[in-house]
Enzyme design. Structure first.
Site, PDB file in Angstrom:
ATOM      1  CG  ASP A  14      -2.100   0.848   1.110  1.00  0.00           C
ATOM      2  OD1 ASP A  14      -2.281   1.475   0.049  1.00  0.00           O
ATOM      3  OD2 ASP A  14      -2.885   0.932   2.086  1.00  0.00           O
ATOM      4  N   GLY A  15       0.371   2.301  -0.614  1.00  0.00           N
ATOM      5  CA  GLY A  15       1.069   3.589  -0.532  1.00  0.00           C
ATOM      6  C   GLY A  15       1.706   4.075  -1.824  1.00  0.00           C
ATOM      7  CG  HIS A  31      -0.026   2.217  -9.436  1.00  0.00           C
ATOM      8  ND1 HIS A  31      -0.260   1.857  -8.130  1.00  0.00           N
ATOM      9  CD2 HIS A  31      -1.090   2.968  -9.812  1.00  0.00           C
ATOM     10  CE1 HIS A  31      -1.425   2.353  -7.738  1.00  0.00           C
ATOM     11  NE2 HIS A  31      -1.949   3.037  -8.736  1.00  0.00           N
ATOM     12  CD  GLU A  62     -13.373  -5.104  -1.845  1.00  0.00           C
ATOM     13  OE1 GLU A  62     -12.197  -5.542  -1.748  1.00  0.00           O
ATOM     14  OE2 GLU A  62     -14.376  -5.850  -1.812  1.00  0.00           O
ATOM     15  CG  LEU A 126       9.502 -17.259  -3.432  1.00  0.00           C
ATOM     16  CD1 LEU A 126       9.473 -17.299  -1.888  1.00  0.00           C
ATOM     17  CD2 LEU A 126       9.913 -15.850  -3.868  1.00  0.00           C
TER      18      LEU A 126
HETATM   19  C1  FPP Z   1      -1.865   0.576  -3.683  1.00  0.00           C
HETATM   20  O1  FPP Z   1      -1.269   1.766  -3.545  1.00  0.00           O
HETATM   21  C2  FPP Z   1      -1.399  -0.573  -4.184  1.00  0.00           C
HETATM   22  C3  FPP Z   1      -2.104  -1.312  -5.099  1.00  0.00           C
HETATM   23  C4  FPP Z   1      -3.197  -0.878  -5.974  1.00  0.00           C
HETATM   24  C5  FPP Z   1      -1.742  -2.711  -5.194  1.00  0.00           C
HETATM   25  C6  FPP Z   1      -0.320  -2.971  -5.540  1.00  0.00           C
HETATM   26  C7  FPP Z   1       0.017  -2.565  -6.910  1.00  0.00           C
HETATM   27  C8  FPP Z   1       1.276  -2.412  -7.322  1.00  0.00           C
HETATM   28  C9  FPP Z   1       2.452  -2.661  -6.442  1.00  0.00           C
HETATM   29  C10 FPP Z   1       1.476  -1.955  -8.720  1.00  0.00           C
HETATM   30  C11 FPP Z   1       2.149  -2.956  -9.571  1.00  0.00           C
HETATM   31  C12 FPP Z   1       1.518  -4.266  -9.549  1.00  0.00           C
HETATM   32  C13 FPP Z   1       1.865  -5.283 -10.362  1.00  0.00           C
HETATM   33  C14 FPP Z   1       1.421  -6.645 -10.058  1.00  0.00           C
HETATM   34  C15 FPP Z   1       2.694  -5.078 -11.529  1.00  0.00           C
HETATM   35  P1  FPP Z   1      -2.390   2.892  -3.523  1.00  0.00           P
HETATM   36  O2  FPP Z   1      -2.651   3.329  -4.916  1.00  0.00           O
HETATM   37  O3  FPP Z   1      -3.616   2.417  -2.788  1.00  0.00           O
HETATM   38  O4  FPP Z   1      -1.662   3.975  -2.684  1.00  0.00           O
HETATM   39  P2  FPP Z   1      -2.359   5.128  -1.836  1.00  0.00           P
HETATM   40  O5  FPP Z   1      -3.142   4.460  -0.737  1.00  0.00           O
HETATM   41  O6  FPP Z   1      -1.178   5.910  -1.314  1.00  0.00           O
HETATM   42  O7  FPP Z   1      -3.212   5.901  -2.789  1.00  0.00           O
END
Ligand code: FPP
Length: 228
Positions: A14-15, A31, A62, A126
């Site tokens: 997250d983040g 991302h 979601e 893994l």
């Molecule tokens: C959220 O950060 C994270 C996600 C939506 C999931 C994880 C996604 C990645 C790590 C991107 C790449 C993924 C792959 C599989 C290539 P957020 O957008 O919710 O951050 P925020 O809460 O700061 O807005």
């Protein structure tokens, strides 16, 4: 000294959005940086701490509520990630698997996911599991319905564990980055006896040094699984 064994690590990444905002960048850049962190952490786990399975929450049921352009970007990024990652999976002997309902993804993305699973299915170092269009409640509901269809009229905990899409060891440790302290419908069944770590670090900044600190702390924890 108590030393807990670690087979299955799960991470709620997250983040990304906040990381990008702090730098005046678009969320998509966050991302992309997050995908780089996945690569680094996965290869690190393949050769440290004897971890067998790493499950990462990449897209929840979601997440469709996000703006259409961001969702489209995440799908393209996933496709790009899997394409470029194949070499890493082969080099480090990593098996790739997906959990979640991928049937709603484009045909080409579904093919990329299934092909990557097939090519890496015998890799032993893994297993990296990406949760894609995944929800813990949906997974349990699906498992129960499958057992009913199979003619079961009394269902045990073991039956459910086996019918889940994630028929792996329970989660030993769950990490969530970015300071949020929620499970967000991730692996509800498999987290029953998990240890939890919440770190304020934003996912793109998460690295193997912090992972080491968390895992070394975990190994000292006394896990009683309800016993004494
Ligand atoms: C959220 O950060 C994270 C996600 C939506 C999931 C994880 C996604 C990645 C790590 C991107 C790449 C993924 C792959 C599989 C290539 P957020 O957008 O919710 O951050 P925020 O809460 O700061 O807005």
């Amino acid at each position: 000294m108590q030393t807990s064994t670690l087979k299955h690590l799960a991470i709620i990444m997250d983040g990304n959005g906040r990381w990008a905002k702090e730098r005046g960048l678009s969320r998509t850049k966050g991302h992309e940086a997050g995908a780089e962190t996945i690569r680094g952490i996965t290869t690190y786990c393949a050769s440290h701490h004897n971890i067998e399975t790493l499950t990462l929450y990449a897209f929840s049921t979601e997440n469709w509520k996000r703006p259409k352009l961001e969702v489209e970007f995440l799908m393209k990024l996933l496709d790009r990630y899997l394409k470029s990652e194949l070499e890493t999976y082969i080099k480090h002997n990593i098996r790739f698997q997906a959990i979640g309902d991928i049937s709603v993804f484009s045909k080409s993305l579904q093919k990329r996911i299934i092909d990557t699973e097939d090519i890496t299915k015998d890799h032993k170092n893994l297993t990296q599991i990406l949760a894609l269009n995944y929800g813990g409640r949906a997974e349990i509901t699906y498992a129960v319905n499958r057992l009913i269809k199979d003619g079961k009229n009394e269902i045990s905990e073991d039956d459910i564990s086996r019918a889940l899409q994630t028929p792996y060891e329970d989660i030993d440790i769950l990490i969530r980055t970015s300071g949020e302290e929620r499970i967000s419908n991730f692996l509800l069944w498999q987290l029953s006896y998990s240890e939890f770590y919440f770190t304020p670090t934003l996912w793109p900044d998460f690295n193997s040094k912090e992972l080491d600190e968390i895992l070394n702390n975990f190994k000292q924890r006394n896990r009683r699984f309800g016993g004494l």
